[in-house]
Design an enzyme around this catalytic site. Structure first.
Site, PDB file in Angstrom:
ATOM      1  N   SER A 107     -10.178  -0.394   6.929  1.00 20.36           N
ATOM      2  CA  SER A 107      -9.684  -0.154   5.412  1.00 20.36           C
ATOM      3  C   SER A 107      -8.927  -1.601   4.956  1.00 20.36           C
ATOM      4  O   SER A 107      -8.601  -1.351   3.804  1.00 20.36           O
ATOM      5  CB  SER A 107      -8.346   0.856   5.489  1.00 20.36           C
ATOM      6  OG  SER A 107      -9.225   2.300   5.453  1.00 20.36           O
TER       7      SER A 107
ATOM      8  N   LYS B  19       0.917  -1.205   0.138  1.00 16.96           N
ATOM      9  CA  LYS B  19      -0.118   0.044  -0.089  1.00 16.96           C
ATOM     10  C   LYS B  19       0.767   1.224  -0.041  1.00 16.96           C
ATOM     11  O   LYS B  19       1.873   1.212   0.697  1.00 16.96           O
ATOM     12  CB  LYS B  19      -0.752  -0.023   1.227  1.00 16.96           C
ATOM     13  CG  LYS B  19      -2.070   0.997   1.514  1.00 16.96           C
ATOM     14  CD  LYS B  19      -2.983   1.030   2.462  1.00 16.96           C
ATOM     15  CE  LYS B  19      -3.981   2.251   2.422  1.00 16.96           C
ATOM     16  NZ  LYS B  19      -4.875   1.862   3.735  1.00 16.96           N
TER      17      LYS B  19
ATOM     18  N   SER C 234      -9.603   2.063   2.742  1.00 20.65           N
ATOM     19  CA  SER C 234      -8.697   2.990   1.974  1.00 20.65           C
ATOM     20  C   SER C 234      -7.725   2.040   1.129  1.00 20.65           C
ATOM     21  O   SER C 234      -7.152   2.504   0.262  1.00 20.65           O
ATOM     22  CB  SER C 234      -8.108   3.832   2.724  1.00 20.65           C
ATOM     23  OG  SER C 234      -7.181   3.142   3.853  1.00 20.65           O
TER      24      SER C 234
END
Ligand code: GLN
Length: 483
Positions: free
Chosen positions: A174, A75, A150
């Site tokens: 997330s 990420k 997210s």
């Protein structure tokens, strides 16, 4: 090949049926060809790093680590030495970290091969990945829908098998919510299990790194490698390195599963409700004992979170002033304007909104009424969990109240915030939790189930999930366009 588990890929590497170069090349090509339609990556490395491949190949040959030679994405909030780390924001558009986050370092040492950086909502704020400053991410099961957020880039990339596994972070859901929306497994460990060093901060008392992969066993293997006490993170727990033990059989006798009946009964979506009930029934058929539980303060969790998380973000994001860190506005003559203009240009609307809410909630006169009250609610929610975990080993409950929604469908912020109602309680309590695939809606969209465990008991949630996956194959389904 693309739909193999990590253990199966590792076997092929060990038995020399495939080389590290071939395996990484296969997934690298998939990243390249599918990124246009999915938008899962912000950065794809220019090419595979020859030195990294060579080292991984040597590790494979030495039988050094099961993860050696397995490709992944990080990420884009994990600092990667020499590779741009944007956190989904214009603020960090040109940030090239001079060091690796501890998570990145651990997985490098295990011999994993990084292909690039996954898209995300700006500074990890969001539940749809529509708040990335770069481009949206599309859900591989239906590109008109969001992948969740997210960590939506990580989840979508794994769902389309652009990589076998990706890292993510979870502050209020997330990892779990995008995993559910994309039909894969995602685990958020206990707060403190994984070092936050080198992970760009959003809300420090909640942020936790974790893993997204098709199955629980894959998640367990990678989580074990990335966890451990870190002297560079004072909130990392002084625990021995966590080990993952894959269960031998699907038997669940003796396991006490807490069921939040009220949450399930209240679900409006009949597909989500039915699959959730079926999965829980499956546990019972395999010998688990179901016990009805109640978390009486959980309905206050979203309100408390949206005071606490913005409060922490307003403090954490103050470092991006265009001088010490972040985008710097051009042609400015005085310091105050430099700060103002750099932040105006660098941050997106959602981030600005949260900074303002947070600064307001922390200001004198409002601190007691909002921040302190939210902290008290956080404590009450933790106590609710403590009571429940005196009776059960794991809690089974929904991840998201609804199916993956369409792009633009939740344009008003509040309905987006409500999407986190089932994930935030465990985050506030710092508990380990995961989402696993339990089937599909009649329209073919994936549905997840959440499992929450006792503090530091990642083993029980992951092994419950693995046992379920030994008898089901929802986690192995792939969206047709990517097979
Ligand atoms: N959707 C939540 C938020 O917007 C959670 C985000 C996260 O877990 N990073 O804050």
């Amino acid at each position: 090949m693309i739909n193999l588990t990590i253990r199966q890929m590792s076997e092929l590497l060990l038995s020399k049926q495939v080389s590290v170069q071939q395996l990484s090349g296969l997934f690298y090509d998939r990243c390249q060809s599918h990124n246009k339609s999915i938008g899962a990556l912000i950065t794809l490395n220019d090419e595979l790093n020859a030195a990294e491949l060579l080292q991984a190949q040597q590790q494979v040959e030495l039988g050094d680590h099961l993860l050696a030679g397995i490709p992944l994405l990080h990420k884009d909030l994990f600092c990667t030495q020499g590779v741009k780390t944007t956190c989904g924001s214009k603020m960090l558009e040109n940030f090239i970290p001079p060091y690796d986050a501890t998570v990145v370092k651990h997985l490098k040492v295990a011999g994993m091969v990084t292909l690039g950086k996954a898209n995300m909502d700006e500074f990890a704020m969001g539940s749809s990945n529509e708040y990335s400053a770069y481009h949206v991410v599309n859900n591989p099961w239906d590109v008109s829908r969001v992948p969740g957020g997210s960590s939506g880039g990580s989840a979508a990339a794994v769902a389309a098998r652009m990589v076998p596994v990706a890292t993510g972070s979870d502050t209020g859901g997330s990892i779990r919510q995008p995993a559910a929306f994309c039909g894969i497994t995602g685990v958020k460990p206990s707060y403190g299990r994984v070092s936050r060093y080198g992970m760009v901060a959003f809300a420090s008392s909640l942020d936790q790194g974790g893993v997204l992969a098709p199955g629980a066993d894959d998640c367990g293997l990678v989580l074990a490698a990335m966890s451990g006490h870190d002297v560079l993170d004072s909130t990392s727990a002084q625990q021995p390195k966590w080990q993952w033990h894959k269960p031998q059989n699907p038997d669940m006798s003796g396991l006490k599963v807490g069921v939040t009946r009220a949450w399930i009964e209240a679900l409006q979506d009949t597909d989500v409700k039915e699959r959730t009930l079926q999965a829980i029934e499956h546990f019972e058929k395999n010998g688990a004992q179901l016990i009805e539980v109640d978390l009486p303060h959980a309905d206050l969790a979203v309100s408390a979170y949206y005071v606490l998380a913005p409060a922490e973000c307003s403090s954490n994001l103050s470092r991006f002033d265009g001088v010490r860190f972040g985008h710097q506005a051009k042609d400015i003559s005085d310091l105050e304007s430099l700060y103002r203009q750099s932040r105006t240009e660098g941050f997106g609307d959602e981030v600005k909104k949260r900074i303002m809410i947070g600064a307001w909630a922390l200001s004198s006169g409002y601190y007691d009424a909002y921040y302190l009250k939210a902290q008290k609610i956080r404590r009450l929610i933790s106590e609710d969990f403590n009571k429940v975990f005196a009776q059960v080993d794991v809690i089974a409950c929904p991840v998201s109240p609804e199916l993956p929604f369409k792009h633009g469908e939740k344009a008003d912020g509040v309905s987006m915030y409500q999407a986190d109602q089932f994930t935030i309680p465990a985050s506030l309590a710092g508990l380990p939790c995961l989402s696993m695939p339990i089937g599909f809606s009649q329209t073919g969209l994936p549905i997840g189930l959440q499992l929450i465990g006792r503090y530091f008991d990642e083993q029980t949630i992951l092994s419950t999930s693995d046992k379920y996956q030994q008898q089901t194959d929802h986690h192995l389904h792939m969206p047709e366009a990517f097979v």
